[in-house]
Design a protein around this motif. Structure first.
Motif, short mmCIF file in Angstrom:
data_model
loop_
_atom_site.label_atom_id
_atom_site.label_comp_id
_atom_site.label_asym_id
_atom_site.label_seq_id
_atom_site.Cartn_x
_atom_site.Cartn_y
_atom_site.Cartn_z
N LYS A 176 0.84 -1.21 0.00
CA LYS A 176 0.00 0.00 0.00
C LYS A 176 0.87 1.25 0.00
N LYS A 177 1.90 1.22 0.87
CA LYS A 177 2.76 2.41 1.02
C LYS A 177 3.38 2.79 -0.32
N TYR A 178 3.82 1.79 -1.10
CA TYR A 178 4.53 2.10 -2.34
C TYR A 178 3.64 1.86 -3.57
N ASP A 179 2.36 1.66 -3.32
CA ASP A 179 1.39 1.46 -4.40
C ASP A 179 1.87 0.37 -5.37
N LEU A 180 2.08 -0.83 -4.85
CA LEU A 180 2.57 -1.93 -5.67
C LEU A 180 1.46 -2.92 -5.97
N TYR A 181 1.50 -3.48 -7.15
CA TYR A 181 0.54 -4.52 -7.53
C TYR A 181 1.00 -5.82 -6.87
N THR A 182 0.08 -6.56 -6.26
CA THR A 182 0.51 -7.79 -5.58
C THR A 182 -0.13 -9.02 -6.23
N LYS A 183 0.67 -10.06 -6.28
CA LYS A 183 0.15 -11.31 -6.86
C LYS A 183 0.81 -12.50 -6.18
N ILE A 184 0.00 -13.51 -5.93
CA ILE A 184 0.55 -14.75 -5.35
C ILE A 184 1.06 -15.61 -6.50
N THR A 185 2.25 -16.11 -6.37
CA THR A 185 2.88 -16.82 -7.50
C THR A 185 2.73 -18.34 -7.36
N GLY A 200 5.08 -20.27 -7.06
CA GLY A 200 6.11 -20.75 -6.13
C GLY A 200 5.72 -20.48 -4.69
N GLN A 201 4.45 -20.15 -4.46
CA GLN A 201 3.92 -19.93 -3.10
C GLN A 201 4.57 -18.74 -2.41
N ARG A 202 4.68 -17.65 -3.14
CA ARG A 202 5.07 -16.43 -2.45
C ARG A 202 4.37 -15.24 -3.07
N ILE A 203 4.67 -14.07 -2.60
CA ILE A 203 3.91 -12.91 -3.06
C ILE A 203 4.86 -11.95 -3.78
N ASP A 204 4.54 -11.69 -5.04
CA ASP A 204 5.36 -10.75 -5.81
C ASP A 204 4.73 -9.38 -5.70
N LEU A 205 5.57 -8.38 -5.57
CA LEU A 205 5.10 -6.99 -5.53
C LEU A 205 5.65 -6.30 -6.77
N PHE A 206 4.77 -5.81 -7.62
CA PHE A 206 5.21 -5.26 -8.91
C PHE A 206 5.06 -3.75 -8.96
N GLY A 207 5.88 -3.13 -9.80
CA GLY A 207 5.70 -1.70 -10.10
C GLY A 207 6.61 -0.80 -9.29
N ALA A 208 7.68 -1.35 -8.68
CA ALA A 208 8.57 -0.51 -7.88
C ALA A 208 9.55 0.21 -8.80
N GLN A 209 9.81 1.47 -8.50
CA GLN A 209 10.84 2.19 -9.25
C GLN A 209 12.19 1.89 -8.62
N MET A 230 -1.98 -1.47 -13.25
CA MET A 230 -1.12 -2.19 -14.19
C MET A 230 -0.44 -1.17 -15.11
N PRO A 231 0.65 -1.56 -15.74
CA PRO A 231 1.32 -0.59 -16.60
C PRO A 231 0.45 -0.27 -17.80
N LYS A 232 0.46 0.99 -18.22
CA LYS A 232 -0.30 1.37 -19.41
C LYS A 232 0.40 0.74 -20.61
N ALA A 233 -0.41 0.21 -21.54
CA ALA A 233 0.20 -0.43 -22.72
C ALA A 233 0.95 0.62 -23.53
N TRP A 234 2.03 0.17 -24.17
CA TRP A 234 2.78 1.09 -25.02
C TRP A 234 1.92 1.51 -26.18
N SER A 235 2.01 2.81 -26.53
CA SER A 235 1.25 3.22 -27.72
C SER A 235 2.19 3.26 -28.89
#
Ligand SMILES: Cc1cc2nc3c(=O)[nH]c(=O)nc-3n(C[C@H](O)[C@H](O)[C@H](O)COP(=O)(O)OP(=O)(O)OC[C@H]3O[C@@H](n4cnc5c(N)ncnc54)[C@H](O)[C@@H]3O)c2cc1C
Ligand code: SF4
Ligand code: SF4
Length: 837
Positions: free
Chosen positions: A591-600, A602-611, A832-837
């Motif tokens: 929440k703090k870093y506004d990251l997308y979360t997904k359970i993988t 491999g039984q763990r949690i990936d946090l996406f979208g970090a700069q 999610m990331p905006k698609a490339w135009s």
């Protein structure tokens, strides 16, 4: 005896001597060559390598003794000041006079320094000679002693400017490129490829300022800033001017040879100036109204002048000069060939672009779709040699030309073997070596391997761009003769991975440069550097925080780069077991870093979208809460998946979670030739899919059954039963040995399944080595693995605790600014990331 005087002992002046020695059969000529620089000619194309080893001798085209041995008089440290055409004499800066029958001007060019106010200040350099580089190194060292964050700019974003940018990085200064044009490499690249290159270079820390005209250079005695406009100033402590070249044509002017309007000594296709006894070659010669700033045309000119002087008048310069180039700029492939920019009236362009991977490929095809006219490659130029050959030889192209540049997964096709080229195809343009020369050198028995071919033909010794194709030709020809081809790591190491692993281990080598000095040659590449890094890690457990420069990108930033240029964060969750408190921390961090979360899977949690700059902050929060790196970015142990096992499941035979946690913690951080995954299931129902992993344990009556060498992914394979009914301790012992044996012997990027496929004797042999100790190495394997386990350290913890290590996690080296180009759109209550135009 006829006297030939060569003025200028640069690359082309030297090549004249070399070709003269090769072509001349009589002793009626005496060659004297004068060089203004203090040393014999050196390889200016690879000048930047001087930053790595500061070894000027290593760059020499030939030692001083070579000239002596071939009866050539070499006089260095002397400048020719005058040519007297009427008396056919020249005067030197030491006021000596020499007479000539033929004079060859090979005076090259000098860097163009624009007339900007303040350009004479201390700290402003050009980039042409070894002395220039020595001056920069000394100045940079002084700057850094005063201010570790000192900055240097390069004026000019062309080919040489970017090379100078790399030099600035290597000197440990904050690098800036200032370019007048609105794009990088304006002469070679179109706008889109230039943008892709810019993105890539920025991602590795170069600060790029386009459309900037420098008004003046500020500072009292030494440079402190560049001023572009009233309020537009860039503070820098050093400047390298790389704004083009100007021919060193002063001698031509003073002795009244015909000159070009904008400089350069005019020559005809025999390399004769307006005085037929005076030749001009290399970057001083104006041929076809052009100064060719590349070494290959210079070498051709040297050959033509030699032949003309020796009376072989039929040898002349071709009308069209191929200006194709392939370079590696700061580790980024850039190539352009034929007509890189082509108006729509002349043909069609096919473009493939993937900004996430910093890839751009463009080919220009004739209107009838039958021939290739040129193209541009950025990010991956592995197709360059073949495309270039297709263009040069007018070879047929596929009906759908896109196949030439699309990745195989998207319909691209291979062009076939290098052996399909015609024998006349010029593979090495610097040394004019054809495919026929290379292959015949092997079929005639003169050469047995790549090294022999290089010695015999001189192929690859110019700019080196043709090395991959020469290596292909050598290997293919050897194979066609039924000879064994050794799979070496790359051109820098004549060993396979296993041999190099053993050499590093036995000799206790500690870093990459030492490895290269002891066992390799050249300066290394993107293939051997990460491979050697992985070997060090597998031997000593060192993390990518040491020797950052040799790691691949994901390891360098301890994170996987994602399609929009952001990174993912994956904390380790051994065995997939996590407490509610830790789950809450992950949620809070996301929440703090506004990251997308997904359970993988491999039984763990990936946090996406970090700069990039957020990575250390995120990891600090996670590490404070007891998490560790999950090594999701490394060729290393990823996860050991487990089912819930006997603690909760009514079918469970053993405690699969406890054992999975023990194993995951044992092998965490272990670097290997490829990624490793494990699984532990509590019974034969196999809920943890352990047989789809590199190693899997399945609880059975009386212990664990151990399976090895399975994988999911693109070519799934079930793991093979290795041993049955093992107790915990034996299972771990076998696993230690199996993993260590794989790490020692597998090829680069070979997973356990294909490794087993190729292992002579297969699974039975593996059992003998691990269980029966048939090679007598079991004790070593046990000790090695235990040593690695004992040395484990979380590399993210290391990175955030050491400010020097943490420095690399910045988008812009000079500021804490974030990457404003990122755009996200909402998706199912996350982003999610905006698609490339
Ligand atoms: C950093 C860098 C990277 C490069 N990378 C590439 C590349 O990747 N690919 C490529 O094709 N090209 C590249 N080039 C260009 C290539 O180096 C030149 O094309 C080549 O060196 C030209 O050779 P030359 O002999 O004509 O000139 P030079 O190498 O400049 O040699 C001329 C010599 O003559 C001497 N001289 C001049 N006047 C006198 C005089 N009056 N009396 C005595 N001596 C004199 C000079 O001091 C000099 O030593 C690069 C150049 C640089 C600087
Ligand atoms: S593998 Fe067996 S023990 Fe594990 S969850 Fe499935 S059924 Fe239960
Ligand atoms: S399968 Fe793996 S590599 Fe392919 S899209 Fe999914 S996550 Fe990416």
């Amino acid at each position: 005896m006829k006297k030939i005087l060569v003025i200028g002992n640069g690359m082309v002046g030297y090549k004249f001597c070399e070709k003269f020695v090769a072509e001349s059969t009589s002793s009626q000529y005496k060659v004297t060559v004068f060089g203004e620089e203090p040393r014999p000619a050196y390889d200016r194309v690879h000048l930047s390598e001087f930053f790595e080893n500061q070894d000027a001798v290593a760059l020499e085209m030939a030692p001083r003794s070579w000239y002596e041995d071939h009866g050539i008089e070499l006089i260095t440290n002397v400048r020719i000041t005058d040519i007297h055409r009427s008396s056919k004499t020249i005067t030197t800066s030491t006021e000596d006079e020499y007479t000539y029958d033929y004079l060859v001007l090979a005076t090259g060019s000098s860097p163009f320094v624009p007339n900007i106010k303040g350009v004479e200040k201390e700290g402003v350099f050009v980039y042409r000679t070894i002395e220039d580089l020595e001056g920069m190194l000394a100045y940079a060292a002084k700057l850094k002693a005063k201010n570790p964050n000192a900055k240097a700019a390069v004026l000019g974003g062309g080919l040489l400017g970017l090379e100078a940018g790399k030099a600035v990085m290597d000197m440990g200064l904050e690098p800036h490129i200032v370019e007048f044009a609105p794009k990088l490499m304006p002469r070679q690249l179109d706008s889109r490829s230039s943008q892709v290159l810019q993105l890539k270079l920025e991602s590795i820390g170069l600060n790029i300022h386009l459309s900037k005209a420098t008004n003046q250079i500020l500072g009292d005695d030494a440079i402190t800033a560049m001023e572009f406009g009233e309020d537009d100033v860039l503070e820098v402590d050093m400047l390298i001017v790389s704004a083009g070249i100007r021919p060193r044509d002063e001698l031509g002017k003073t002795c009244d040879l015909e000159m070009g309007v904008r400089g350069g000594i005019v020559v005809n296709n025999k390399m004769q100036t307006s005085d037929p006894e005076i030749y001009a070659i290399g970057e001083v010669a104006l041929y076809n109204q052009m100064i060719y700033g590349l070494v290959a045309p210079g070498y051709d000119m040297a050959g033509v002048a030699v032949n003309q002087i020796l009376g072989n008048e039929a040898v002349i310069m071709p009308g069209d000069i191929d200006m194709s180039t392939k370079l590696k700029l700061i580790g980024v492939d850039v190539a352009s060939f034929g007509e890189p920019f082509m108006p729509a009236s002349k043909g069609h362009s096919v473009i493939f672009e993937d900004k996430t991977k910093h890839l751009y490929k463009r080919i220009n095809v004739s209107l009838d779709g039958k021939s290739l006219l040129g193209g541009i490659l950025v990010g991956d130029a592995s197709d360059y040699n073949m495309l270039h050959q297709i263009y040069l030889n007018g070879m047929a192209i596929p009906e759908n030309p896109a196949e030439l540049i699309l990745p195989a997964s998207e319909g691209g096709s291979s062009f076939g073997s290098a052996l399909d080229l015609p024998d006349t195809a010029q593979v090495c343009s610097c040394e004019s070596v054809t495919k026929g020369d290379i292959c015949c050198s092997i079929t005639d028995g003169e050469s047995q391997n790549f090294g022999d071919v290089v010695t015999k033909t001189k192929a690859t010794t110019g700019c080196g761009g043709c090395k991959p194709m020469v290596a292909d030709l050598v290997n293919e020809t050897l194979k066609s003769l039924g000879k064994e081809v050794k799979e070496t790591i790359c051109e820098h190491f004549n060993f396979n991975r296993q041999e190099l692993y053993d050499l590093i281990k036995v000799n206790q080598v500690k870093d990459y440069d030492e490895t290269l000095n002891l066992f390799g040659e050249g300066h290394g590449c993107e293939t051997c550097k990460p491979l050697v890094a992985s070997i060090f890690a597998s031997i000593t457990m060192e993390t990518p925080n040491r020797q950052v420069g040799i790691q691949d990108t994901n390891d360098r930033f301890l994170a996987n780069i994602q399609r929009n240029g952001t990174y993912s964060v994956v904390p380790r969750i051994p065995g997939g077991e996590i407490t509610p408190d830790k789950l809450i921390v992950i949620g809070e961090v996301a929440k703090k870093y506004d990251l997308y979360t997904k359970i993988t899977g491999g039984q763990r949690i990936d946090l996406f979208g970090a700069q990039l700059h957020e990575l250390p902050l995120i990891w600090k929060d996670l590490i404070d809460a007891g998490f560790e790196s999950g090594h999701a970015y490394g060729k290393s142990l990823r996860t050991v998946k487990s089912c819930v096992g006997s603690t909760w499941c009514r079918y469970g035979m053993h405690e699969s979670v406890t054992f999975a946690i023990e194993i995951e913690n044992r092998y965490r951080g272990l670097r290997s030739p490829h990624k490793l995954k494990g699984g532990v299931s509590g019974c034969i129902r196999e809920c943890a899919e352990a047989r789809g992993k590199d190693f899997g344990l399945i609880a059975v009556d009386g212990g664990w059954n151990l399976y090895v060498c399975g994988n999911g992914g693109a070519t799934p394979k079930h793991a093979v039963l290795f041993a049955e009914q093992l107790d915990d301790e034996t299972a771990v012992k076998y696993l230690d040995r199996f993993l260590m044996f794989y790490i020692r012997t597998a090829g680069p990027l070979v997973r356990t399944a294909p490794w087993l496929d190729k292992l002579e004797g297969g699974i039975e042999y593996l059992k003998q080595v691990v269980i029966e100790d048939s090679l007598g190495i079991a004790e070593d394997l046990d000790a090695e693995m235990q040593g690695l386990v004992n040395k484990y350290e979380c590399e993210w913890k290391q990175a955030i605790e050491d400010p020097n290590m943490a420095k690399r996690f910045k988008h812009f080296v000079n500021s804490d600014d974030t990457d404003d180009n990122l755009v996200f759109v909402p998706m199912r209550d996350q982003k999610m990331p905006k698609a490339w135009s």
